[in-house]
Scaffold this motif. Structure first.
Motif, PDB file in Angstrom:
ATOM      1  N   PHE A  47       0.058  -1.945 -10.574  1.00 55.21           N
ATOM      2  CA  PHE A  47      -0.909  -0.876 -10.357  1.00 55.21           C
ATOM      3  C   PHE A  47      -0.842  -0.379  -8.909  1.00 55.21           C
ATOM      4  O   PHE A  47      -0.876   0.819  -8.630  1.00 55.21           O
ATOM      5  CB  PHE A  47      -2.328  -1.386 -10.675  1.00 55.21           C
ATOM      6  N   ARG A  48      -0.715  -1.322  -7.966  1.00 59.67           N
ATOM      7  CA  ARG A  48      -0.599  -0.953  -6.560  1.00 59.67           C
ATOM      8  C   ARG A  48       0.659  -0.127  -6.303  1.00 59.67           C
ATOM      9  O   ARG A  48       0.649   0.853  -5.563  1.00 59.67           O
ATOM     10  CB  ARG A  48      -0.611  -2.213  -5.695  1.00 59.67           C
ATOM     11  N   TRP A  49       1.784  -0.523  -6.938  1.00 61.27           N
ATOM     12  CA  TRP A  49       3.035   0.192  -6.736  1.00 61.27           C
ATOM     13  C   TRP A  49       2.982   1.596  -7.333  1.00 61.27           C
ATOM     14  O   TRP A  49       3.477   2.557  -6.753  1.00 61.27           O
ATOM     15  CB  TRP A  49       4.181  -0.603  -7.329  1.00 61.27           C
ATOM     16  N   ASP A  50       2.376   1.730  -8.527  1.00 57.36           N
ATOM     17  CA  ASP A  50       2.286   3.042  -9.178  1.00 57.36           C
ATOM     18  C   ASP A  50       1.478   4.014  -8.329  1.00 57.36           C
ATOM     19  O   ASP A  50       1.830   5.195  -8.194  1.00 57.36           O
ATOM     20  CB  ASP A  50       1.635   2.893 -10.564  1.00 57.36           C
ATOM     21  N   ASN A  90      -1.982  -2.806   2.957  1.00 54.84           N
ATOM     22  CA  ASN A  90      -1.120  -3.682   2.174  1.00 54.84           C
ATOM     23  C   ASN A  90      -0.121  -2.805   1.412  1.00 54.84           C
ATOM     24  O   ASN A  90      -0.386  -2.362   0.300  1.00 54.84           O
ATOM     25  CB  ASN A  90      -1.946  -4.526   1.190  1.00 54.84           C
ATOM     26  N   VAL A  91       1.007  -2.534   2.033  1.00 57.06           N
ATOM     27  CA  VAL A  91       1.978  -1.584   1.483  1.00 57.06           C
ATOM     28  C   VAL A  91       3.005  -2.340   0.641  1.00 57.06           C
ATOM     29  O   VAL A  91       3.675  -3.253   1.140  1.00 57.06           O
ATOM     30  CB  VAL A  91       2.691  -0.815   2.613  1.00 57.06           C
ATOM     31  N   PRO A  92       3.172  -1.984  -0.655  1.00 58.73           N
ATOM     32  CA  PRO A  92       4.164  -2.654  -1.495  1.00 58.73           C
ATOM     33  C   PRO A  92       5.575  -2.157  -1.179  1.00 58.73           C
ATOM     34  O   PRO A  92       5.769  -1.001  -0.796  1.00 58.73           O
ATOM     35  CB  PRO A  92       3.734  -2.267  -2.916  1.00 58.73           C
ATOM     36  N   ASP A  93       6.564  -3.047  -1.345  1.00 59.21           N
ATOM     37  CA  ASP A  93       7.965  -2.666  -1.143  1.00 59.21           C
ATOM     38  C   ASP A  93       8.619  -2.189  -2.436  1.00 59.21           C
ATOM     39  O   ASP A  93       9.699  -1.600  -2.401  1.00 59.21           O
ATOM     40  CB  ASP A  93       8.766  -3.850  -0.593  1.00 59.21           C
ATOM     41  N   GLY A  94       7.998  -2.474  -3.561  1.00 54.36           N
ATOM     42  CA  GLY A  94       8.570  -2.081  -4.839  1.00 54.36           C
ATOM     43  C   GLY A  94       7.746  -2.648  -5.982  1.00 54.36           C
ATOM     44  O   GLY A  94       6.707  -3.277  -5.760  1.00 54.36           O
ATOM     45  N   PRO A  95       8.180  -2.455  -7.201  1.00 57.39           N
ATOM     46  CA  PRO A  95       7.451  -3.013  -8.346  1.00 57.39           C
ATOM     47  C   PRO A  95       7.549  -4.534  -8.355  1.00 57.39           C
ATOM     48  O   PRO A  95       8.409  -5.120  -7.688  1.00 57.39           O
ATOM     49  CB  PRO A  95       8.171  -2.387  -9.556  1.00 57.39           C
ATOM     50  N   PRO A  96       6.665  -5.220  -9.084  1.00 57.96           N
ATOM     51  CA  PRO A  96       6.707  -6.689  -9.112  1.00 57.96           C
ATOM     52  C   PRO A  96       8.010  -7.186  -9.746  1.00 57.96           C
ATOM     53  O   PRO A  96       8.529  -6.593 -10.693  1.00 57.96           O
ATOM     54  CB  PRO A  96       5.488  -7.051  -9.966  1.00 57.96           C
ATOM     55  N   PRO A  97       8.568  -8.277  -9.209  1.00 60.30           N
ATOM     56  CA  PRO A  97       9.817  -8.823  -9.778  1.00 60.30           C
ATOM     57  C   PRO A  97       9.567  -9.497 -11.129  1.00 60.30           C
ATOM     58  O   PRO A  97       8.430  -9.726 -11.536  1.00 60.30           O
ATOM     59  CB  PRO A  97      10.237  -9.842  -8.721  1.00 60.30           C
ATOM     60  N   GLU A  98      10.638  -9.809 -11.809  1.00 60.22           N
ATOM     61  CA  GLU A  98      10.513 -10.461 -13.119  1.00 60.22           C
ATOM     62  C   GLU A  98       9.929 -11.859 -12.985  1.00 60.22           C
ATOM     63  O   GLU A  98       9.166 -12.304 -13.834  1.00 60.22           O
ATOM     64  CB  GLU A  98      11.885 -10.520 -13.801  1.00 60.22           C
ATOM     65  N   PHE A 117       1.921   8.932  -3.989  1.00 60.38           N
ATOM     66  CA  PHE A 117       1.566   9.579  -2.734  1.00 60.38           C
ATOM     67  C   PHE A 117       2.703  10.486  -2.250  1.00 60.38           C
ATOM     68  O   PHE A 117       3.869  10.252  -2.569  1.00 60.38           O
ATOM     69  CB  PHE A 117       1.269   8.531  -1.661  1.00 60.38           C
ATOM     70  N   PRO A 118       2.379  11.505  -1.428  1.00 53.00           N
ATOM     71  CA  PRO A 118       3.430  12.316  -0.798  1.00 53.00           C
ATOM     72  C   PRO A 118       4.352  11.443   0.056  1.00 53.00           C
ATOM     73  O   PRO A 118       3.931  10.415   0.590  1.00 53.00           O
ATOM     74  CB  PRO A 118       2.636  13.310   0.064  1.00 53.00           C
TER      75      PRO A 118
END
Length: 490
Positions: A421-424, A390-398, A429-430
């Motif tokens: 937390f998932r995005w951070d 489950n790869v995030p595309d970016g931080p959560p939107p507003e 990661f490298p």
């Protein structure tokens, strides 16, 4: 030698001598009613014993898992928020449940599996905790702490309640079994002397052994060594044989054993029918040949077939240990779904398979070390599972919009924290590992992990699991946080 006639005191009779009825009622009818009453009570007691055995076995498995959840909630890891752990647990149980279920249940029905029962419990506990915090008007800064406290208290209450239920059922089972042993039934009767004699068929030949070529001269060769899971039996065979060539051979599957090894796990009726029609399955060395086949299959990545071989090997071992009539005794208990007997066998089978998996991993690791390479790789333990990411595309939107049947029970702020937390974790990661994750290909991820040192790779795998990026199925939170996109929670 004096004869013991005390066992006849257990006979439950219903003849003319113990029937006293009204003179206007036919005595034969009274005798039939008495007999029917005895058989009905006996059948009810037998069914109740079977039900209690099954319930106790199921509750013990659930109790272990609930205790594990309670211990994690009571003493959470400092690096993982308790609410994030609980939400990830609910998500895994709902989206990627195990098919393990009590004997006699349907694994295709979610509510009859162990994970289905556990999901119903944690879902109820989570909803109650959020409702209580919301009604209390708790401040945002204290929200997580209050929810954690409610979750731990509620799960602890369920642990105590389930322990009392098990204790009550055990006492009731003991009482029923004591009452059952007071009387002799048809199950206690055995065949007497047989007047006919049929000479037995000749004993089938033992399993063949494949020779391991040592090579000639000083040629160096690489061979795979198989660990013997029954070292005492192997040592005894080595002492009896005296021929050095037997030490360099492994038992091979015969055509009948190969067909026997392909019978599914816990398909006791099929295994029993196969043994009855193929006498050459019960031969010396058959169980060892199946274990060797299991080792080879696990080494080749065929986990499902390896587990079947271990299962069938233990079937033969148990039948042998139960004596001359061991086959009939063993399968009678298994086919009748004797909860205690099946629980012992299944636990032994799972433990033996896990031991074999560990030995295969050690063997593969030793081979890797012999070439100067040591790697960490992601491999699913269950052959029916696949690994995805489950790869995030970016931080959560507003703005986060929740959809789906669980939308009303989820808290937006908790979802936002889980996504952040998932995005951070992903950002830390490298770069080459991030690119491998984006491909959602297990081979690409394993390739990057194989190039890292062991400690770094192990740390990355732990972070993948903690953040919910590593999954054995598609996750419940689908992160589509590109600019202008909304996050949907199923």
């Amino acid at each position: 030698m004096p004869l013991n006639y005390s066992k006849w005191d257990q006979l439950e009779l219903s003849d003319d001598s113990d029937i006293e009825g009204h003179p206007n009622v036919d005595k034969k009818s009274l005798i039939r009613w008495k007999q029917r009453d005895i058989h009905e009570k006996r059948e009810v007691r037998r069914q109740n014993i079977a039900r209690l055995n099954a319930q106790i076995a199921c509750d013990n498995i659930l109790l272990t898992r609930i205790k594990e959840i309670y211990n994690t909630l009571s003493d959470p890891a400092p690096s993982t928020p308790t609410t994030a752990y609980f939400n990830a647990l609910v998500e895994r149980l709902e989206k990627n449940p195990s098919r393990d279920c009590p004997p006699g249940s349907n694994p295709d029905k979610f509510e009859q599996t162990y994970d289905g029962m556990l999901f119903s419990l944690v879902k109820q506990v989570g909803e109650e905790a959020r409702h209580r915090v919301k009604e209390a008007g708790t401040l945002e800064a204290e929200r997580d702490e209050k929810i954690t406290k409610h979750l731990a208290t509620s799960i602890g209450g369920h642990v105590t309640g389930l322990e009392k239920t098990i204790e009550k059922n055990v006492a009731e089972l003991a009482s029923e079994e004591k009452e059952q042993k007071k009387h002799i039934t048809m199950d206690d009767l055995h065949d007497g002397f047989e007047s006919k004699y049929v000479p037995p068929p000749p004993e089938p030949a033992p399993v063949p052994h494949a020779k391991i070529d040592k090579g000639k001269g000083k040629t160096t060769t690489t061979t795979t060594q198989f660990e013997v899971l029954n070292p005492k039996a192997a040592a005894a065979e080595a002492e009896d044989d005296g021929d050095d060539t037997d030490d360099d051979s492994l038992p091979e599957l015969t055509p009948s054993l190969e067909a026997f090894s392909k019978i599914p796990v816990r398909a006791y009726e099929k295994s029993f029918e196969f043994i009855q029609s193929h006498r050459d399955v019960i031969i010396p060395g058959a169980s060892d040949a199946l274990l060797v086949a299991a080792f080879r299959a696990q080494s080749a990545g065929k986990a499902k077939y390896a587990k079947q071989c271990v299962h069938q090997s233990l079937l033969l071992q148990y039948c042998e240990k139960l004596g001359k009539d061991g086959v009939r005794v063993f399968f009678r208990k298994m086919i009748a779904a004797d909860a205690r007997a099946e629980s012992v066998f299944v636990n032994d089978m799972e433990g033996t398979y896990q031991h074999l998996v560990e030995r295969v991993n050690v063997s593969l690791k030793e081979q890797s070390e012999s070439t100067g390479q040591e790697q960490i790789q992601l491999v699913p333990e269950n052959p029916n599972q696949t690994i995805s990411f489950n790869v995030p595309d970016g931080p959560p939107p507003e703005e986060i919009q929740l959809e789906g049947p669980q939308a009303e029970t989820l808290d937006i702020e908790e979802v936002r924290k889980a996504l952040q937390f998932r995005w951070d974790v992903f950002e830390a990661f490298p770069v080459d590992f991030q690119e491998a994750l984006k491909t959602n290909e297990l081979d690409a991820v394993n390739k990057v992990l194989g190039e890292l040192d062991v400690d770094t790779a192990e740390s990355i795998v732990k972070q993948l699991d903690m953040a919910g990026i590593l999954s054995f199925a598609e996750g419940g939170i689908r992160d589509e946080t590109n600019q202008g996109k909304e996050t949907t929670v199923e």
